[in-house]
Every structure is written in structure tokens, then in C-alpha cells.
Design a protein around this motif. Sequence first.
Motif, PDB file in Angstrom:
ATOM      1  N   TRP A  20     -13.115 -23.818   0.464  1.00 30.27           N
ATOM      2  CA  TRP A  20     -12.740 -23.780  -0.957  1.00 30.27           C
ATOM      3  C   TRP A  20     -13.986 -23.773  -1.831  1.00 30.27           C
ATOM      4  CZ3 TRP A  20     -10.630 -28.507  -4.020  1.00 30.27           C
ATOM      5  CH2 TRP A  20     -10.305 -28.115  -5.310  1.00 30.27           C
ATOM      6  N   TYR A  21     -14.949 -24.611  -1.466  1.00 29.38           N
ATOM      7  CA  TYR A  21     -16.193 -24.683  -2.228  1.00 29.38           C
ATOM      8  C   TYR A  21     -16.987 -23.382  -2.094  1.00 29.38           C
ATOM      9  CZ  TYR A  21     -20.746 -26.275  -3.839  1.00 29.38           C
ATOM     10  OH  TYR A  21     -21.935 -26.402  -4.520  1.00 29.38           O
ATOM     11  N   GLY A  22     -17.010 -22.798  -0.893  1.00 32.61           N
ATOM     12  CA  GLY A  22     -17.800 -21.594  -0.648  1.00 32.61           C
ATOM     13  C   GLY A  22     -17.126 -20.308  -1.067  1.00 32.61           C
ATOM     14  N   ILE A  23     -15.801 -20.215  -0.929  1.00 31.11           N
ATOM     15  CA  ILE A  23     -15.122 -18.945  -1.204  1.00 31.11           C
ATOM     16  C   ILE A  23     -14.068 -19.128  -2.299  1.00 31.11           C
ATOM     17  CG2 ILE A  23     -13.794 -17.054  -0.201  1.00 31.11           C
ATOM     18  CD1 ILE A  23     -15.095 -17.703   2.481  1.00 31.11           C
ATOM     19  N   ASP A  24     -12.873 -19.552  -1.922  1.00 33.77           N
ATOM     20  CA  ASP A  24     -11.821 -19.802  -2.906  1.00 33.77           C
ATOM     21  C   ASP A  24     -10.746 -20.708  -2.310  1.00 33.77           C
ATOM     22  OD1 ASP A  24     -10.591 -18.040  -1.190  1.00 33.77           O
ATOM     23  OD2 ASP A  24      -9.782 -16.734  -2.737  1.00 33.77           O
ATOM     24  N   LEU A  25      -9.807 -21.112  -3.145  1.00 34.16           N
ATOM     25  CA  LEU A  25      -8.768 -22.062  -2.736  1.00 34.16           C
ATOM     26  C   LEU A  25      -7.853 -21.493  -1.661  1.00 34.16           C
ATOM     27  CD1 LEU A  25      -7.321 -24.763  -3.173  1.00 34.16           C
ATOM     28  CD2 LEU A  25      -5.957 -23.651  -4.928  1.00 34.16           C
ATOM     29  N   ARG A  26      -7.425 -20.257  -1.810  1.00 34.02           N
ATOM     30  CA  ARG A  26      -6.495 -19.649  -0.853  1.00 34.02           C
ATOM     31  C   ARG A  26      -7.119 -19.553   0.545  1.00 34.02           C
ATOM     32  NH1 ARG A  26      -5.145 -14.449   0.972  1.00 34.02           N
ATOM     33  NH2 ARG A  26      -2.949 -14.229   1.448  1.00 34.02           N
ATOM     34  N   SER A  27      -8.340 -19.085   0.618  1.00 34.06           N
ATOM     35  CA  SER A  27      -9.017 -18.999   1.915  1.00 34.06           C
ATOM     36  C   SER A  27      -9.224 -20.385   2.508  1.00 34.06           C
ATOM     37  CB  SER A  27     -10.365 -18.299   1.762  1.00 34.06           C
ATOM     38  OG  SER A  27     -10.195 -16.989   1.286  1.00 34.06           O
ATOM     39  N   GLY A  28      -9.540 -21.358   1.660  1.00 32.92           N
ATOM     40  CA  GLY A  28      -9.707 -22.726   2.132  1.00 32.92           C
ATOM     41  C   GLY A  28      -8.443 -23.289   2.735  1.00 32.92           C
ATOM     42  N   LEU A  29      -7.297 -23.016   2.089  1.00 37.03           N
ATOM     43  CA  LEU A  29      -6.019 -23.478   2.624  1.00 37.03           C
ATOM     44  C   LEU A  29      -5.702 -22.826   3.959  1.00 37.03           C
ATOM     45  CD1 LEU A  29      -3.799 -23.629  -0.583  1.00 37.03           C
ATOM     46  CD2 LEU A  29      -4.624 -25.532   0.789  1.00 37.03           C
ATOM     47  N   ILE A  30      -5.997 -21.560   4.094  1.00 38.43           N
ATOM     48  CA  ILE A  30      -5.716 -20.853   5.349  1.00 38.43           C
ATOM     49  C   ILE A  30      -6.588 -21.396   6.485  1.00 38.43           C
ATOM     50  CG2 ILE A  30      -5.881 -18.617   6.507  1.00 38.43           C
ATOM     51  CD1 ILE A  30      -5.056 -17.360   3.805  1.00 38.43           C
ATOM     52  N   VAL A  31      -7.873 -21.535   6.229  1.00 40.58           N
ATOM     53  CA  VAL A  31      -8.785 -22.040   7.270  1.00 40.58           C
ATOM     54  C   VAL A  31      -8.462 -23.496   7.598  1.00 40.58           C
ATOM     55  CG1 VAL A  31     -11.193 -22.578   7.795  1.00 40.58           C
ATOM     56  CG2 VAL A  31     -10.610 -20.403   6.741  1.00 40.58           C
ATOM     57  N   GLY A  32      -8.225 -24.331   6.576  1.00 32.81           N
ATOM     58  CA  GLY A  32      -7.880 -25.733   6.815  1.00 32.81           C
ATOM     59  C   GLY A  32      -6.600 -25.875   7.623  1.00 32.81           C
ATOM     60  N   ALA A  33      -5.581 -25.072   7.296  1.00 26.70           N
ATOM     61  CA  ALA A  33      -4.328 -25.119   8.048  1.00 26.70           C
ATOM     62  C   ALA A  33      -4.531 -24.631   9.482  1.00 26.70           C
ATOM     63  CB  ALA A  33      -3.265 -24.273   7.348  1.00 26.70           C
ATOM     64  N   GLY A  34      -5.386 -23.650   9.671  1.00 26.59           N
ATOM     65  CA  GLY A  34      -5.674 -23.167  11.022  1.00 26.59           C
ATOM     66  C   GLY A  34      -6.364 -24.218  11.880  1.00 26.59           C
ATOM     67  N   VAL A  35      -7.352 -24.890  11.303  1.00 27.29           N
ATOM     68  CA  VAL A  35      -8.056 -25.956  12.037  1.00 27.29           C
ATOM     69  C   VAL A  35      -7.093 -27.092  12.351  1.00 27.29           C
ATOM     70  CG1 VAL A  35      -9.867 -27.708  11.832  1.00 27.29           C
ATOM     71  CG2 VAL A  35     -10.326 -25.359  11.143  1.00 27.29           C
ATOM     72  N   PHE A  36      -6.267 -27.465  11.366  1.00 25.00           N
ATOM     73  CA  PHE A  36      -5.286 -28.524  11.582  1.00 25.00           C
ATOM     74  C   PHE A  36      -4.311 -28.142  12.696  1.00 25.00           C
ATOM     75  CE2 PHE A  36      -1.110 -30.365  10.702  1.00 25.00           C
ATOM     76  CZ  PHE A  36      -1.429 -31.710  10.736  1.00 25.00           C
ATOM     77  N   ALA A  37      -3.811 -26.910  12.671  1.00 21.12           N
ATOM     78  CA  ALA A  37      -2.850 -26.459  13.679  1.00 21.12           C
ATOM     79  C   ALA A  37      -3.480 -26.439  15.075  1.00 21.12           C
ATOM     80  CB  ALA A  37      -2.318 -25.082  13.312  1.00 21.12           C
ATOM     81  N   PHE A  38      -4.743 -26.030  15.169  1.00 20.39           N
ATOM     82  CA  PHE A  38      -5.422 -25.992  16.461  1.00 20.39           C
ATOM     83  C   PHE A  38      -5.475 -27.385  17.094  1.00 20.39           C
ATOM     84  CE2 PHE A  38      -9.441 -26.456  18.839  1.00 20.39           C
ATOM     85  CZ  PHE A  38      -9.184 -25.572  19.873  1.00 20.39           C
ATOM     86  N   PHE A  39      -5.940 -28.375  16.328  1.00 24.55           N
ATOM     87  CA  PHE A  39      -6.038 -29.723  16.876  1.00 24.55           C
ATOM     88  C   PHE A  39      -4.668 -30.364  17.068  1.00 24.55           C
ATOM     89  CE2 PHE A  39     -10.435 -29.299  15.452  1.00 24.55           C
ATOM     90  CZ  PHE A  39     -11.098 -29.766  16.573  1.00 24.55           C
ATOM     91  N   LEU A  40      -3.690 -29.969  16.252  1.00 26.35           N
ATOM     92  CA  LEU A  40      -2.335 -30.475  16.422  1.00 26.35           C
ATOM     93  C   LEU A  40      -1.739 -29.986  17.734  1.00 26.35           C
ATOM     94  CD1 LEU A  40      -0.128 -32.128  14.962  1.00 26.35           C
ATOM     95  CD2 LEU A  40       0.735 -29.957  14.102  1.00 26.35           C
TER      96      LEU A  40
END
Length: 116
Positions: free
Chosen positions: A29-49
Motif C-alpha cells: 500500500w505504501y509502495g504502490i496503492d491500496l488495491r494492490s496492497g489488499l491483494i498481496v496481503g490477502a494472498g500472503v494471509f491465504a498462503f499461511f492459512l
Amino acid sequence: MADAQKSCLGFLLLGAAVFLGLLAWLAVWYGIDLRSGLIVGAGVFAFFLVLAAYSFLQIRDWSWLPVLLGSLYAVLPDILLGPQDDLLVLIAGAVLSGILGWWRQRREKTDLSPHK
């Protein structure tokens, strides 16, 4: 790997899912934008889940898990219902764990199959 180690690994992976998911979301989110941050964050969360779920699915004996969950609930900050419920949850977890352990022992005594 023992059941206790599998469940501890599962809880560690759940914590990593939340922490690393939030960290990835904030970084992107800090580096690119909010939408991309949500997608990457959800992907990382889903992987560890998924890794945590796999670890939990490998557990064979669930009889002691309620005590562990009750203890974790008691030491977490009191955000859910307040400080009055901690003792009740810890006792309920211990009782449930005792019942599950008794049920498992009783089932093992009646199971006389030679395949054990």
C-alpha cells in the motif's frame, strides 16, 4: 511429528498469516496503492492459512486441544467479552479436554482389532 508440535506449528502459522498479511498489505500500500496492497496481503494471509490448516489436519488426537485453546483465550487481551469470562473458558476447556480423553481411552479399550 507429535500432535503437540503440529498444533503449535499450526498456531504459529496462524500468527504468521495475520502478522505477515498485514505487513505485506502495508508495504505494498505504501509502495504502490491500496488495491494492490489488499491483494498481496490477502494472498500472503491465504498462503499461511493453508499451511496452518494442513498442520491442523495432520493432528490425530484432539483430546488435549481444548485446554490449549482455553489457555490461549485466557492470556489474550480481553477484547472479546471482558475479564470475567477467562476463568470460565479455561475451566470449560479443561472439562472438555477431560471428556475427550476419557472417550478416547474408552474407545481404545473396546477396540480389540489386531491392526493396532
